[in-house]
Structures are given as C-alpha cells and as structure tokens.
Design a protein around this motif. Structure first.
Motif, short mmCIF file in Angstrom:
data_model
loop_
_atom_site.label_atom_id
_atom_site.label_comp_id
_atom_site.label_asym_id
_atom_site.label_seq_id
_atom_site.Cartn_x
_atom_site.Cartn_y
_atom_site.Cartn_z
N ILE A 1 42.85 29.86 40.42
CA ILE A 1 42.35 29.13 41.57
C ILE A 1 43.00 27.75 41.63
O ILE A 1 43.61 27.30 40.65
CB ILE A 1 40.81 28.97 41.53
N GLU B 1 33.93 31.75 39.78
CA GLU B 1 33.71 33.03 40.46
C GLU B 1 33.46 32.84 41.94
O GLU B 1 33.97 33.61 42.77
CB GLU B 1 32.53 33.76 39.80
N THR C 1 34.52 30.38 43.83
CA THR C 1 35.77 29.98 44.48
C THR C 1 36.70 31.17 44.67
O THR C 1 37.32 31.33 45.73
CB THR C 1 36.45 28.87 43.65
N LYS C 2 36.81 32.01 43.65
CA LYS C 2 37.69 33.17 43.74
C LYS C 2 37.23 34.14 44.82
O LYS C 2 38.05 34.79 45.48
CB LYS C 2 37.74 33.89 42.39
N ASN C 3 35.93 34.22 45.04
CA ASN C 3 35.41 35.19 45.99
C ASN C 3 35.36 34.67 47.43
O ASN C 3 35.34 35.47 48.38
CB ASN C 3 34.00 35.62 45.57
N THR C 4 35.29 33.37 47.60
CA THR C 4 35.09 32.83 48.95
C THR C 4 36.27 32.03 49.48
O THR C 4 36.41 31.91 50.71
CB THR C 4 33.83 31.93 48.97
N GLU D 1 43.42 32.39 50.19
CA GLU D 1 44.59 32.39 49.32
C GLU D 1 45.55 31.28 49.74
O GLU D 1 45.71 31.00 50.93
CB GLU D 1 45.29 33.74 49.39
N GLU E 1 39.85 24.22 48.53
CA GLU E 1 39.93 25.13 47.40
C GLU E 1 40.61 26.42 47.84
O GLU E 1 40.52 26.81 49.01
CB GLU E 1 38.56 25.43 46.80
N SER F 1 41.96 30.55 46.37
CA SER F 1 41.77 31.62 45.40
C SER F 1 43.07 32.04 44.74
O SER F 1 43.16 33.11 44.14
CB SER F 1 41.12 32.82 46.07
N SER F 2 44.10 31.22 44.85
CA SER F 2 45.37 31.43 44.15
C SER F 2 46.00 30.06 43.94
O SER F 2 45.50 29.05 44.44
CB SER F 2 46.30 32.34 44.96
#
Length: 313
Positions: free
Chosen positions: A147, A235, A237-240, A243, A262, A264-265
């Motif tokens: 992230i 978690e 941040t990765k889900n919402t 990219e 923020e 997710s990559s």
C-alpha cells in the motif's frame, strides 16, 4: 541605580521563565528510544557547556576583582611573566582537548548506535517504509503491505521503522521531532533512518530543508498505534483504496500541494530510488532533479525532454 541590587532577582526570574518553556519543546519530550538518545545527548551537551561557561565567568570575576586598579596599588605590584611558562601552556592546551574529547565521545557513540535499529525491539524485524519527497508532498510506500499513502502514515508502536529516504526532485529533509532527528532526502540516492514510537499518538512530521514556496506546507502526520490497529488499517486500505497507476503517480509528482491520499499498490515497481546498495526492487526509471524521466537500462541514461508527456513536471 536603586534597581541594581535587584538585578540578580530579575536575572533569576528571566532564567526560570525561559526554562519553563522547555517542556513545550518536542525534542525534549521524546516518544521513542531514538529521540530519547538524542534528547540525552542534547541535555548532556547543554549541561557540560553551561559548566564551562560558569567556570569561565567565575575565573573572569576573580581576575577582575583581584587585579583591578586600586588607589593604593603601587607601580610594579603586578608584572605577570607568561612568556615561556610551560605549565600554563600545557594547561591552556590540555583543557580544550579535554573539552572536545568529552563532547565528541558520547556524540560519536550515539551517532553510531543510531545507525542500527533500536535494541528494545530487536526481537522483531523493522517495518520498511519508503519515504519519497516531492515538491511539496510526501509519498510513503509499504512494500511488505503493498500500500501507499500521501502526506500521512501509520506505524505500529514498539517496533523499529526503517525509513528509506529519497527524493523525486529537490532535496528535502525528513523529520519527526517526537521520534528522532532529521535526515536528508536526495534525488538519485537512498538513505536510511531508523525510528521507533513507544507511545501511541499522533505526531507531526515535516520537511526541515527549505525547498521553495511550498516548504512550510510540506508536512505530514504520523499515527502510532498498536500492532492490531495497524494491521486493521492496512487491511482496510488494501480493500478500499484505489490502485496507484504510473500515470497517476507521475501526475501527483507535479509541483504543488496535496491533501492526504491512500492507494492499494505502490510506485516501487517502476520507480528507482537511488543507487545505494540494498534496493530490493528492479531498476527501471526515476526522475532527476528537474523532473525529467531517466530510463536506466544496463547503466545507460536516456533523458526525455520536458516537452514529452513523461517529462512533464
């Protein structure tokens, strides 16, 4: 003249007022082992140098009083002969050496200690965060978590953080006063800084190196929280979060101010952060200090001009 006898009282009152504000200095109220070591070094240096100042002023007062001109002093009562006085020459040579040594040894020792992760969290591997500065914002990449954030970051408490610092354009200086001293972010190279938070809280960070009109607003917040809270934030941040694409990242690098973001990559998969050893991702390209894209292929640099799409900044 009637106030002269009150001068010591005024001086003492002023000193107390000055020292009363020291509790507000963030560097003297550390929240982690690195900041504590630096605070202790600062206090040691201040106390040591204040002791030197006191000795100098006491000797100065003694000399002024003892050898002042008096009405009954006879001519020739005081004829010092300092030329060739070996004892005095040894004293005024040895004392400065002792002072410099007494200040240098703890300073050098502390600096070397801070090049390694704090011992209090040696049972855990440091959390790696790439901190990239750009005019006038901060990018924080978490390669282990996959992230990236802009202008804020979360860190777990009681775990060393290994910041890998670089710059996408002008030189900056990464500084979180509550957690430790600053270190420079420079284009084309990477530096490391180990910090750690022992107490949960929200700490202020900033760029401490002037780099243009947006310098005062190149700030960020550090959210120090428990390990479970940190994992929950990762978690979420990765889900919402969306990219981060290369075009999006290139657009964000343009000079200007940004709010918090923020993704997710991370941008680490295509951007090179300097040539220092230890970079654990492939080298493809990075921006130079003028914003031009530099493609790195077998050690050769091919520069795209500022008029090209990738060279815009």
């Amino acid at each position: 003249m009637r106030y002269i006898h009150k001068l010591p009282v005024f001086l003492l009152t002023g000193l107390l007022l000055l020292l009363s504000g020291c509790s507000e200095l963030t560097v003297l109220n550390p929240k982690g082992p690195v900041a504590e070591s630096q605070r202790d070094l600062i206090m040691y240096s201040l106390i040591f140098m204040l002791g030197i100042v006191m000795v100098v002023f006491i000797l100065f007062t003694i000399m002024v009083v003892k050898y002042r001109d008096k009405p009954n002093r006879k001519e020739g009562d005081y004829k010092p002969n300092l030329h060739g006085n070996r004892k005095l020459e040894i004293i005024w040579t040895a004392i400065p050496i002792m002072i410099v040594t007494a200040l240098s040894i703890p300073t050098v020792s502390t600096l070397f200690d801070l090049e390694e992760p704090p011992e209090s969290s040696a049972d855990q591997e440091p959390l790696v965060i790439y901190a990239t500065s750009a005019d006038w914002k901060w990018f924080f990449s978490y390669p282990e978590q996959g992230i990236e954030t802009v202008n804020y970051l979360h860190i777990p408490t009681d775990r060393a953080i290994e910041f890998r610092l670089s710059s996408a354009d002008s030189m900056a200086a990464f500084w979180i006063p509550a957690l430790g001293g600053q270190r420079y972010n420079m284009a084309g190279m990477q530096t490391k800084l180990y910090l750690q938070a022992d107490e949960p809280g929200v700490y202020k960070g900033r760029n401490s190196n002037f780099n243009g009109e947006g310098f005062t607003e190149q700030i960020f917040k550090v959210y120090a929280e428990s390990s479970s809270e940190f994992r929950s934030w990762v978690e979420s941040t990765k889900n919402t979060a969306p990219e981060l694409t290369q075009d999006k990242y290139n657009n964000l690098l343009k000079p200007g101010l940004l709010g918090t973001m923020e993704f997710s990559s991370t941008h680490l998969q295509w951007v090179h952060h300097g040539t220092s050893e230890g970079a654990d991702y492939s080298v493809e390209r990075h921006r130079d200090a003028y914003g031009n894209q530099l493609h790195l292929d077998n050690g050769e640099n091919h520069e795209h001009g500022p008029t090209g799409k990738e060279g815009e900044h």
